[in-house]
Write a protein that holds these residues in place. Structure first.
Motif, PDB file in Angstrom:
ATOM      1  N   LYS A 197      20.505   7.018   1.521  1.00 29.81           N
ATOM      2  CA  LYS A 197      20.331   7.494   2.900  1.00 29.81           C
ATOM      3  C   LYS A 197      19.394   6.594   3.697  1.00 29.81           C
ATOM      4  CE  LYS A 197      21.522  12.273   2.251  1.00 29.81           C
ATOM      5  NZ  LYS A 197      21.115  13.666   2.352  1.00 29.81           N
ATOM      6  N   ASP A 198      18.514   5.897   3.013  1.00 26.37           N
ATOM      7  CA  ASP A 198      17.609   4.979   3.694  1.00 26.37           C
ATOM      8  C   ASP A 198      18.389   3.753   4.151  1.00 26.37           C
ATOM      9  OD1 ASP A 198      15.347   3.741   4.664  1.00 26.37           O
ATOM     10  OD2 ASP A 198      14.761   2.941   2.702  1.00 26.37           O
ATOM     11  N   GLU A 199      18.236   3.367   5.417  1.00 29.12           N
ATOM     12  CA  GLU A 199      18.983   2.237   5.982  1.00 29.12           C
ATOM     13  C   GLU A 199      18.674   0.925   5.271  1.00 29.12           C
ATOM     14  OE1 GLU A 199      21.666   0.185   7.986  1.00 29.12           O
ATOM     15  OE2 GLU A 199      21.424   2.346   8.194  1.00 29.12           O
ATOM     16  N   ASP A 200      17.424   0.709   4.869  1.00 22.95           N
ATOM     17  CA  ASP A 200      17.070  -0.521   4.158  1.00 22.95           C
ATOM     18  C   ASP A 200      17.803  -0.625   2.821  1.00 22.95           C
ATOM     19  OD1 ASP A 200      15.372  -1.353   6.165  1.00 22.95           O
ATOM     20  OD2 ASP A 200      13.606  -0.396   5.251  1.00 22.95           O
ATOM     21  N   ASN A 201      17.927   0.510   2.140  1.00 22.29           N
ATOM     22  CA  ASN A 201      18.621   0.507   0.854  1.00 22.29           C
ATOM     23  C   ASN A 201      20.116   0.253   1.040  1.00 22.29           C
ATOM     24  OD1 ASN A 201      16.219   1.036  -0.400  1.00 22.29           O
ATOM     25  ND2 ASN A 201      16.548   3.235  -0.481  1.00 22.29           N
ATOM     26  N   ARG A 202      20.701   0.825   2.099  1.00 20.58           N
ATOM     27  CA  ARG A 202      22.112   0.574   2.378  1.00 20.58           C
ATOM     28  C   ARG A 202      22.345  -0.908   2.686  1.00 20.58           C
ATOM     29  NH1 ARG A 202      23.877   4.727   6.712  1.00 20.58           N
ATOM     30  NH2 ARG A 202      21.708   5.296   6.690  1.00 20.58           N
ATOM     31  N   ASP A 254       9.742   3.973  -5.773  1.00 21.29           N
ATOM     32  CA  ASP A 254       9.128   5.147  -6.372  1.00 21.29           C
ATOM     33  C   ASP A 254       7.817   4.820  -7.071  1.00 21.29           C
ATOM     34  OD1 ASP A 254      10.117   3.740  -8.505  1.00 21.29           O
ATOM     35  OD2 ASP A 254      10.996   5.478  -9.503  1.00 21.29           O
ATOM     36  N   GLY A 255       7.500   3.531  -7.225  1.00 22.37           N
ATOM     37  CA  GLY A 255       6.221   3.126  -7.795  1.00 22.37           C
ATOM     38  C   GLY A 255       6.131   3.214  -9.291  1.00 22.37           C
ATOM     39  N   SER A 256       7.272   3.290  -9.983  1.00 26.08           N
ATOM     40  CA  SER A 256       7.221   3.469 -11.435  1.00 26.08           C
ATOM     41  C   SER A 256       6.667   2.242 -12.167  1.00 26.08           C
ATOM     42  CB  SER A 256       8.627   3.799 -11.969  1.00 26.08           C
ATOM     43  OG  SER A 256       9.519   2.736 -11.666  1.00 26.08           O
ATOM     44  N   ARG A 257       6.821   1.040 -11.592  1.00 27.87           N
ATOM     45  CA  ARG A 257       6.299  -0.154 -12.261  1.00 27.87           C
ATOM     46  C   ARG A 257       5.177  -0.810 -11.485  1.00 27.87           C
ATOM     47  NH1 ARG A 257      10.684  -4.287 -13.427  1.00 27.87           N
ATOM     48  NH2 ARG A 257       8.810  -5.465 -13.877  1.00 27.87           N
ATOM     49  N   LYS A 258       4.774  -0.249 -10.370  1.00 26.39           N
ATOM     50  CA  LYS A 258       3.730  -0.873  -9.583  1.00 26.39           C
ATOM     51  C   LYS A 258       2.408  -0.838 -10.319  1.00 26.39           C
ATOM     52  CE  LYS A 258       5.739  -0.274  -5.105  1.00 26.39           C
ATOM     53  NZ  LYS A 258       5.627   0.230  -3.779  1.00 26.39           N
ATOM     54  N   LYS A 259       1.624  -1.872 -10.100  1.00 25.63           N
ATOM     55  CA  LYS A 259       0.342  -1.982 -10.808  1.00 25.63           C
ATOM     56  C   LYS A 259      -0.790  -1.565  -9.922  1.00 25.63           C
ATOM     57  CE  LYS A 259       2.226  -5.542 -13.618  1.00 25.63           C
ATOM     58  NZ  LYS A 259       2.535  -6.878 -13.738  1.00 25.63           N
ATOM     59  N   LYS A 283      13.611  -8.521   1.337  1.00 27.46           N
ATOM     60  CA  LYS A 283      12.358  -7.886   0.924  1.00 27.46           C
ATOM     61  C   LYS A 283      12.596  -6.617   0.107  1.00 27.46           C
ATOM     62  CE  LYS A 283       8.047  -6.155   2.836  1.00 27.46           C
ATOM     63  NZ  LYS A 283       7.311  -5.858   4.062  1.00 27.46           N
ATOM     64  N   GLN A 284      13.576  -5.815   0.500  1.00 21.07           N
ATOM     65  CA  GLN A 284      13.864  -4.558  -0.197  1.00 21.07           C
ATOM     66  C   GLN A 284      14.333  -4.825  -1.634  1.00 21.07           C
ATOM     67  OE1 GLN A 284      13.209  -1.714   1.182  1.00 21.07           O
ATOM     68  NE2 GLN A 284      14.022  -0.348  -0.360  1.00 21.07           N
ATOM     69  N   LEU A 285      15.212  -5.777  -1.812  1.00 13.91           N
ATOM     70  CA  LEU A 285      15.689  -6.094  -3.161  1.00 13.91           C
ATOM     71  C   LEU A 285      14.604  -6.741  -4.009  1.00 13.91           C
ATOM     72  CD1 LEU A 285      19.324  -7.305  -2.556  1.00 13.91           C
ATOM     73  CD2 LEU A 285      18.583  -5.311  -3.827  1.00 13.91           C
ATOM     74  N   ARG A 286      13.773  -7.558  -3.389  1.00 14.57           N
ATOM     75  CA  ARG A 286      12.662  -8.174  -4.118  1.00 14.57           C
ATOM     76  C   ARG A 286      11.723  -7.092  -4.649  1.00 14.57           C
ATOM     77  NH1 ARG A 286      11.408 -11.878  -0.268  1.00 14.57           N
ATOM     78  NH2 ARG A 286       9.709 -10.597   0.490  1.00 14.57           N
ATOM     79  N   ALA A 287      11.443  -6.092  -3.829  1.00  9.86           N
ATOM     80  CA  ALA A 287      10.581  -4.989  -4.269  1.00  9.86           C
ATOM     81  C   ALA A 287      11.240  -4.193  -5.383  1.00  9.86           C
ATOM     82  CB  ALA A 287      10.247  -4.084  -3.096  1.00  9.86           C
ATOM     83  N   LEU A 288      12.548  -3.989  -5.275  1.00 11.64           N
ATOM     84  CA  LEU A 288      13.264  -3.235  -6.298  1.00 11.64           C
ATOM     85  C   LEU A 288      13.266  -3.977  -7.629  1.00 11.64           C
ATOM     86  CD1 LEU A 288      15.080  -0.748  -6.847  1.00 11.64           C
ATOM     87  CD2 LEU A 288      17.018  -2.189  -6.265  1.00 11.64           C
ATOM     88  N   ILE A 289      13.445  -5.287  -7.590  1.00 11.19           N
ATOM     89  CA  ILE A 289      13.516  -6.078  -8.815  1.00 11.19           C
ATOM     90  C   ILE A 289      12.144  -6.235  -9.470  1.00 11.19           C
ATOM     91  CG2 ILE A 289      13.987  -8.386  -9.748  1.00 11.19           C
ATOM     92  CD1 ILE A 289      16.213  -8.576  -7.603  1.00 11.19           C
ATOM     93  N   PHE A 290      11.135  -6.607  -8.683  1.00  8.41           N
ATOM     94  CA  PHE A 290       9.849  -6.964  -9.272  1.00  8.41           C
ATOM     95  C   PHE A 290       8.846  -5.814  -9.360  1.00  8.41           C
ATOM     96  CE2 PHE A 290      11.321 -11.143  -7.647  1.00  8.41           C
ATOM     97  CZ  PHE A 290      11.486 -11.729  -8.884  1.00  8.41           C
ATOM     98  N   ASP A 291       8.919  -4.856  -8.445  1.00  4.97           N
ATOM     99  CA  ASP A 291       7.936  -3.765  -8.443  1.00  4.97           C
ATOM    100  C   ASP A 291       8.491  -2.453  -8.954  1.00  4.97           C
ATOM    101  OD1 ASP A 291       6.138  -5.523  -7.341  1.00  4.97           O
ATOM    102  OD2 ASP A 291       6.603  -4.942  -5.281  1.00  4.97           O
ATOM    103  N   GLY A 292       9.728  -2.416  -9.379  1.00  2.00           N
ATOM    104  CA  GLY A 292      10.302  -1.189  -9.895  1.00  2.00           C
ATOM    105  C   GLY A 292      10.792  -0.263  -8.813  1.00  2.00           C
ATOM    106  N   GLY A 293      10.971  -0.746  -7.621  1.00  2.00           N
ATOM    107  CA  GLY A 293      11.514   0.066  -6.547  1.00  2.00           C
ATOM    108  C   GLY A 293      10.450   0.744  -5.740  1.00  2.00           C
TER     109      GLY A 293
END
Length: 127
Positions: free
Chosen positions: A14-19, A122-127, A110-120
């Protein structure tokens, strides 16, 4: 995918950036398939999905490509279990420059870079 996972994915879309990110991935996949120049595809695939509606949707998508793989690739659907197994042999030419361009364009987003490197988001892989 379970029903809960599908609901989470629908909410994510539903988020435009994700689409936009999904559109970019589809565009790059089309670009890759156009330039990969697969010459021969052979093998067999058996897969199953318990939900008949989802199985019907998958089979309708696969049927679009039937003229391409009809002679050499065997696809066997099962309706009682959820699994995928098989062997596919693909011969062709993949040029490194096309893969490099695809990776560059995906990482530029930027959106895909965040999804790949930071875990998206939801913050599951963020440090």
């Amino acid at each position: 995918m379970t029903g809960q996972q599908l609901k989470e994915f629908a909410a994510w879309l539903k988020d435009e950036d994700n689409r936009e990110a999904v559109r970019l991935i589809i565009t790059e996949l089309k670009y890759f398939l156009k330039h990969a120049r697969f010459r021969k595809i052979s093998g067999h695939v058996r897969f199953g999905i318990e939900d008949p509606y989802t199985m019907g949707r998958v089979l309708s998508l696969i049927s679009i490509f039937y003229p391409v793989y009809a002679r050499d690739l065997t696809v066997v659907p099962q309706f009682d279990e959820t699994y995928i197994e098989g062997e596919i042999h693909i011969r062709g030419h993949i040029r490194l420059i096309h893969l490099a361009l695809i990776i560059f364009r995906i990482l530029k987003n930027k959106q895909l870079r965040a999804l790949i490197f930071d875990g998206g988001t939801d913050g599951s892989r963020k440090k």
